[in-house]
Motif scaffolding. Structure first.
Motif, PDB file in Angstrom:
ATOM      1  N   SER A 135      32.194  58.784  45.846  1.00 51.25           N
ATOM      2  CA  SER A 135      31.869  57.382  45.584  1.00 51.25           C
ATOM      3  C   SER A 135      32.031  56.526  46.839  1.00 51.25           C
ATOM      4  O   SER A 135      33.028  56.665  47.570  1.00 51.25           O
ATOM      5  N   LEU A 136      31.080  55.651  47.072  1.00 48.63           N
ATOM      6  CA  LEU A 136      31.166  54.692  48.171  1.00 48.63           C
ATOM      7  C   LEU A 136      31.815  53.387  47.714  1.00 48.63           C
ATOM      8  O   LEU A 136      32.016  52.486  48.523  1.00 48.63           O
ATOM      9  N   ASN A 137      32.148  53.308  46.425  1.00 48.35           N
ATOM     10  CA  ASN A 137      32.796  52.119  45.871  1.00 48.35           C
ATOM     11  C   ASN A 137      34.305  52.324  45.778  1.00 48.35           C
ATOM     12  O   ASN A 137      34.785  53.454  45.673  1.00 48.35           O
ATOM     13  N   ARG A 138      35.023  51.227  45.796  1.00 48.82           N
ATOM     14  CA  ARG A 138      36.457  51.288  45.528  1.00 48.82           C
ATOM     15  C   ARG A 138      36.858  50.093  44.678  1.00 48.82           C
ATOM     16  O   ARG A 138      36.686  48.935  45.068  1.00 48.82           O
ATOM     17  N   ALA A 139      37.390  50.377  43.497  1.00 48.69           N
ATOM     18  CA  ALA A 139      37.959  49.337  42.639  1.00 48.69           C
ATOM     19  C   ALA A 139      39.380  49.052  43.109  1.00 48.69           C
ATOM     20  O   ALA A 139      40.103  49.957  43.510  1.00 48.69           O
ATOM     21  N   TYR A 140      39.778  47.785  43.053  1.00 49.60           N
ATOM     22  CA  TYR A 140      41.126  47.424  43.503  1.00 49.60           C
ATOM     23  C   TYR A 140      41.503  46.076  42.879  1.00 49.60           C
ATOM     24  O   TYR A 140      40.645  45.313  42.450  1.00 49.60           O
ATOM     25  N   TRP A 141      42.795  45.823  42.818  1.00 46.20           N
ATOM     26  CA  TRP A 141      43.292  44.557  42.309  1.00 46.20           C
ATOM     27  C   TRP A 141      43.315  43.533  43.440  1.00 46.20           C
ATOM     28  O   TRP A 141      43.752  43.822  44.543  1.00 46.20           O
ATOM     29  N   THR A 142      42.860  42.330  43.160  1.00 44.63           N
ATOM     30  CA  THR A 142      42.838  41.278  44.173  1.00 44.63           C
ATOM     31  C   THR A 142      43.371  39.987  43.569  1.00 44.63           C
ATOM     32  O   THR A 142      43.288  39.770  42.367  1.00 44.63           O
ATOM     33  N   GLU A 143      43.905  39.104  44.426  1.00 45.16           N
ATOM     34  CA  GLU A 143      44.383  37.806  43.955  1.00 45.16           C
ATOM     35  C   GLU A 143      43.206  36.951  43.529  1.00 45.16           C
ATOM     36  O   GLU A 143      42.111  37.024  44.084  1.00 45.16           O
ATOM     37  N   LEU A 144      43.421  36.098  42.511  1.00 49.74           N
ATOM     38  CA  LEU A 144      42.373  35.158  42.090  1.00 49.74           C
ATOM     39  C   LEU A 144      42.206  34.063  43.129  1.00 49.74           C
ATOM     40  O   LEU A 144      43.149  33.673  43.785  1.00 49.74           O
TER      41      LEU A 144
ATOM     42  N   GLN B 285      47.873  37.091  37.418  1.00 45.60           N
ATOM     43  CA  GLN B 285      47.039  36.187  38.196  1.00 45.60           C
ATOM     44  C   GLN B 285      46.280  37.021  39.231  1.00 45.60           C
ATOM     45  O   GLN B 285      46.402  36.837  40.434  1.00 45.60           O
ATOM     46  N   ALA B 286      45.498  37.951  38.739  1.00 45.09           N
ATOM     47  CA  ALA B 286      44.744  38.856  39.606  1.00 45.09           C
ATOM     48  C   ALA B 286      43.569  39.396  38.810  1.00 45.09           C
ATOM     49  O   ALA B 286      43.496  39.261  37.589  1.00 45.09           O
TER      50      ALA B 286
ATOM     51  N   GLN C 138      46.049  44.716  52.261  1.00 45.59           N
ATOM     52  CA  GLN C 138      45.951  43.394  51.633  1.00 45.59           C
ATOM     53  C   GLN C 138      46.189  43.520  50.131  1.00 45.59           C
ATOM     54  O   GLN C 138      45.402  43.040  49.318  1.00 45.59           O
ATOM     55  N   LEU C 139      47.267  44.182  49.752  1.00 41.18           N
ATOM     56  CA  LEU C 139      47.546  44.436  48.342  1.00 41.18           C
ATOM     57  C   LEU C 139      47.833  43.142  47.587  1.00 41.18           C
ATOM     58  O   LEU C 139      48.386  42.190  48.137  1.00 41.18           O
ATOM     59  N   SER C 140      47.464  43.148  46.308  1.00 45.99           N
ATOM     60  CA  SER C 140      47.748  41.994  45.458  1.00 45.99           C
ATOM     61  C   SER C 140      49.255  41.836  45.273  1.00 45.99           C
ATOM     62  O   SER C 140      49.978  42.822  45.114  1.00 45.99           O
TER      63      SER C 140
END
Length: 222
Positions: free
Chosen positions: A213-222, A165-166, A189-191
């Motif tokens: 990179s100025l971007n960061r991919a990360y897991w987030t709650e839906l 569910q993320a 604020q980890l998932s």
């Protein structure tokens, strides 16, 4: 550059498949974009990985993008480096130039047994023959959405992600200094859908894998 979101997805899948890759040998065939994403993911996961590639252009691209620790032209060179890093349980990615079929046959002849094998391009008959022998000895064939299934026994390491569910999101900063600050905020604020240690490790390694990179991919709650 390889997709940071796909690198995160593969990194997560690797660690959900196997909690500890330190001291384990991952063998991969192909250094196209998917192969380069796996190389970065394996570094983040802590594996010792050997990437076979016949196309020197692909090897140069992988080196330029920081996907490989270094490249070599003989299996002896590759194994010497891998043995040392496996013994010390340190992550490394080595690109081996030349005929993949030849290297695979030599690995079988010398009894080199990877923990897992993956591929990001179709295999030749000679390559399949050697990989079948490695599987009979206990090597596990793995695949994911961006990696091909070596055979029917290949395990889809992304399967657990389908039940989460993320989702993966990407955050963009204006400067590298702001990127570091925003990483600290995201890290707080980890998932809850994934192990905290897995996500913490990503925030530790991602800045070294994607240093500009100025971007960061990360897991987030839906």
């Amino acid at each position: 550059m390889p997709s940071q979101s796909q690198t995160l997805r593969l990194y997560t899948a690797l660690l959900l498949h196997r909690e500890d890759w330190a001291g384990q040998l991952l063998l991969h065939i192909g250094l196209n974009e998917s192969g380069r994403e796996l190389a970065l993911a394996s570094l983040a996961a802590g594996a010792a990985a050997l990437f076979l590639e016949e196309d020197t252009r692909q090897l140069r691209e992988a080196n330029r993008e920081g996907c490989l620790t270094f490249s070599v032209t003989t299996l002896d060179e590759a194994l010497r480096a891998l043995k040392n890093e496996i013994r010390q349980k340190r992550a490394i990615t080595i690109g081996l130039a030349g005929s993949s079929a030849q290297w695979l046959a030599e690995m079988v002849e010398r009894g080199v047994l990877p923990t897992a094998i993956t591929a990001s391009r179709p295999l030749t008959g000679a390559e399949e023959t050697s990989l079948q022998t490695l599987q009979q000895w206990g090597t596990h064939p793995l695949h994911a959405s961006s990696l091909i299934a070596i055979n029917k026994a290949s395990h889809n390491i992304e399967a657990p992600l389908a039940t989460l569910q993320a989702r993966i999101a990407e955050d963009t900063a204006a400067t590298l200094q702001e990127r570091r600050s925003k990483d600290d905020t995201l890290r707080a604020q980890l998932s809850k859908a994934l192990p905290q240690s897995l996500q913490e490790r990503w925030f530790e390694t991602a800045p070294t894998l994607f240093p500009r990179s100025l971007n960061r991919a990360y897991w987030t709650e839906l």
